[in-house]
Design an enzyme around this catalytic site. Structure first.
Site, PDB file in Angstrom:
ATOM      1  N   ASN A  36       0.871  -1.180   0.000  1.00 17.58           N
ATOM      2  CA  ASN A  36       0.000   0.000   0.000  1.00 17.58           C
ATOM      3  C   ASN A  36       0.908   1.231   0.000  1.00 17.58           C
ATOM      4  OD1 ASN A  36      -1.827   2.022   0.430  1.00 17.58           O
ATOM      5  ND2 ASN A  36      -2.364   1.418   2.527  1.00 17.58           N
ATOM      6  N   LYS A  76       0.096   4.245  -0.407  1.00 20.86           N
ATOM      7  CA  LYS A  76      -0.557   5.463   0.107  1.00 20.86           C
ATOM      8  C   LYS A  76      -0.240   6.633  -0.828  1.00 20.86           C
ATOM      9  CE  LYS A  76      -0.311   3.438   4.653  1.00 20.86           C
ATOM     10  NZ  LYS A  76      -0.353   3.615   6.088  1.00 20.86           N
ATOM     11  N   HIS A 132      -9.797   1.637   4.275  1.00 16.45           N
ATOM     12  CA  HIS A 132      -8.567   1.794   5.059  1.00 16.45           C
ATOM     13  C   HIS A 132      -8.820   2.788   6.193  1.00 16.45           C
ATOM     14  CE1 HIS A 132      -4.491   2.899   6.151  1.00 16.45           C
ATOM     15  NE2 HIS A 132      -4.120   1.760   5.620  1.00 16.45           N
ATOM     16  N   GLU A 190      -7.212   5.184   7.234  1.00 12.04           N
ATOM     17  CA  GLU A 190      -6.951   6.585   6.881  1.00 12.04           C
ATOM     18  C   GLU A 190      -8.121   7.173   6.098  1.00 12.04           C
ATOM     19  OE1 GLU A 190      -3.112   5.761   5.194  1.00 12.04           O
ATOM     20  OE2 GLU A 190      -2.353   5.340   7.203  1.00 12.04           O
ATOM     21  N   GLU A 216      -6.208  -4.493  10.332  1.00  9.00           N
ATOM     22  CA  GLU A 216      -5.178  -3.493  10.606  1.00  9.00           C
ATOM     23  C   GLU A 216      -5.563  -2.691  11.848  1.00  9.00           C
ATOM     24  OE1 GLU A 216      -2.830  -2.354   6.848  1.00  9.00           O
ATOM     25  OE2 GLU A 216      -4.607  -1.123   6.874  1.00  9.00           O
ATOM     26  N   GLY A 236       1.823   2.528  10.862  1.00  8.11           N
ATOM     27  CA  GLY A 236       2.862   3.553  10.790  1.00  8.11           C
ATOM     28  C   GLY A 236       3.466   3.918  12.135  1.00  8.11           C
ATOM     29  N   SER A 244       2.586  -1.851  10.561  1.00  8.06           N
ATOM     30  CA  SER A 244       4.005  -1.956  10.942  1.00  8.06           C
ATOM     31  C   SER A 244       4.635  -3.312  10.616  1.00  8.06           C
ATOM     32  CB  SER A 244       4.191  -1.605  12.420  1.00  8.06           C
ATOM     33  OG  SER A 244       3.837  -0.249  12.641  1.00  8.06           O
ATOM     34  N   GLY A 260       2.600  -1.032   4.362  1.00 10.13           N
ATOM     35  CA  GLY A 260       2.674   0.378   3.972  1.00 10.13           C
ATOM     36  C   GLY A 260       4.115   0.803   3.762  1.00 10.13           C
TER      37      GLY A 260
HETATM   38  P1  PGA Z   1       2.380   0.563   7.696  1.00  7.19           P
HETATM   39  O1  PGA Z   1       0.960   0.770   6.992  1.00  7.19           O
HETATM   40  O2  PGA Z   1       2.935  -0.747   7.178  1.00  7.19           O
HETATM   41  O3  PGA Z   1       3.201   1.738   7.274  1.00  7.19           O
HETATM   42  O4  PGA Z   1       2.136   0.516   9.176  1.00  7.19           O
HETATM   43  C1  PGA Z   1       0.107  -0.319   6.752  1.00  7.19           C
HETATM   44  C2  PGA Z   1      -1.166   0.164   6.105  1.00  7.19           C
HETATM   45  O5  PGA Z   1      -1.677   1.211   6.504  1.00  7.19           O
HETATM   46  O6  PGA Z   1      -1.700  -0.481   5.183  1.00  7.19           O
END
Ligand code: PGA
Length: 228
Positions: free
Chosen positions: A7, A9, A85, A87, A152, A158, A190, A211
């Site tokens: 992903n 983003k 997601h 976000e 998630e 993150g 993460s 991510g």
């Molecule tokens: P991250 O994000 O691996 O940076 O924690 C994962 C995601 O939001 O899909």
């Protein structure tokens, strides 16, 4: 076979994408790699790499400035799309109902939705994780058709924090009870080279949604090979 889903983003430009595709082309793996790119990078030479998007409109077409429809994604040979997601749920106020409609719209256009669910920090701290996930699943997931669930935890995205193996396992088992055996389940939040193998070995984890560590081949490749 495990799903390794990147992903990106709101990151990356055309040369980053070309570089990643060039590197991925040289890898032999039984795993299914899916690159979920920003809309601006869906076009171009994808050299047999499976491409996904990060959002799709719940509407067919019309006056929805800035939105992208499932039919539009189809023109770029998009096979998967992330919906719901955290976000998007947080910054764009997407409700379970919207996520459900987006997932159905994707399915209608033969795009497999990767539906994200996860508890926030206060739910986690107050022991409400499973309850929160069950509600999200009941309200966001279509009745039938193909889809993937990505678990998630909001507080793990993150942040460099991850749940314990037992915590991931408990949630995955609960999701499995609801969606059945045919639905692939991903863990995200993460995931990095140092924990990928461990996480991928947990029962009912069919893959990972990555991510930050998916942006560079140096950190993405060890995750792909961790699943071999
Ligand atoms: P991250 O994000 O691996 O940076 O924690 C994962 C995601 O939001 O899909």
């Amino acid at each position: 076979m495990k799903f390794i889903v990147a992903n990106w983003k709101m990151n990356g430009n055309i040369s980053d994408k070309n570089e990643m595709i060039k590197n991925l082309k040289n890898i032999t793996t039984d795993n299914k790699i899916i690159l979920c790119l920003p809309f601006t990078l869906l076009n171009g030479e994808n050299s047999g790499i499976t491409i996904g998007a990060q959002d799709v409109s719940q509407h067919e077409n019309g006056a929805y400035t800035g939105d992208i429809s499932a039919q539009m994604l189809k023109e770029f040979d998009v096979k998967y799309v992330i919906v719901g997601h955290s976000e998007r749920r947080t910054y764009h106020n997407e409700t379970n109902e919207i996520v459900h409609n987006k997932a159905e719209m994707a399915q209608k256009n033969n795009i497999v939705p990767i539906i994200c669910v996860g508890e926030n920090l206060s739910e986690y701290e107050s022991g409400q994780t499973i309850k929160s996930i069950e509600k999200m699943l009941h309200e966001s997931v279509p009745q039938s058709g193909k889809y993937i669930i990505a678990y998630e935890p909001y507080w793990a995205i993150g942040t460099n924090k991850t749940p314990t193996d037992d915590e991931i396992s408990n949630v995955m088992n609960a999701i499995r009870q609801i969606v059945g055996n045919d639905i692939p389940l991903l863990y995200g939040g993460s995931v990095k080279p140092s924990n990928a193998q461990q996480i991928l070995s947990i029962k009912n984890v069919d893959g990972v949604l990555v991510g930050n560590a998916s942006l560079k081949i140096d950190t993405f490749l060890p995750i792909i090979t961790a699943a071999n």
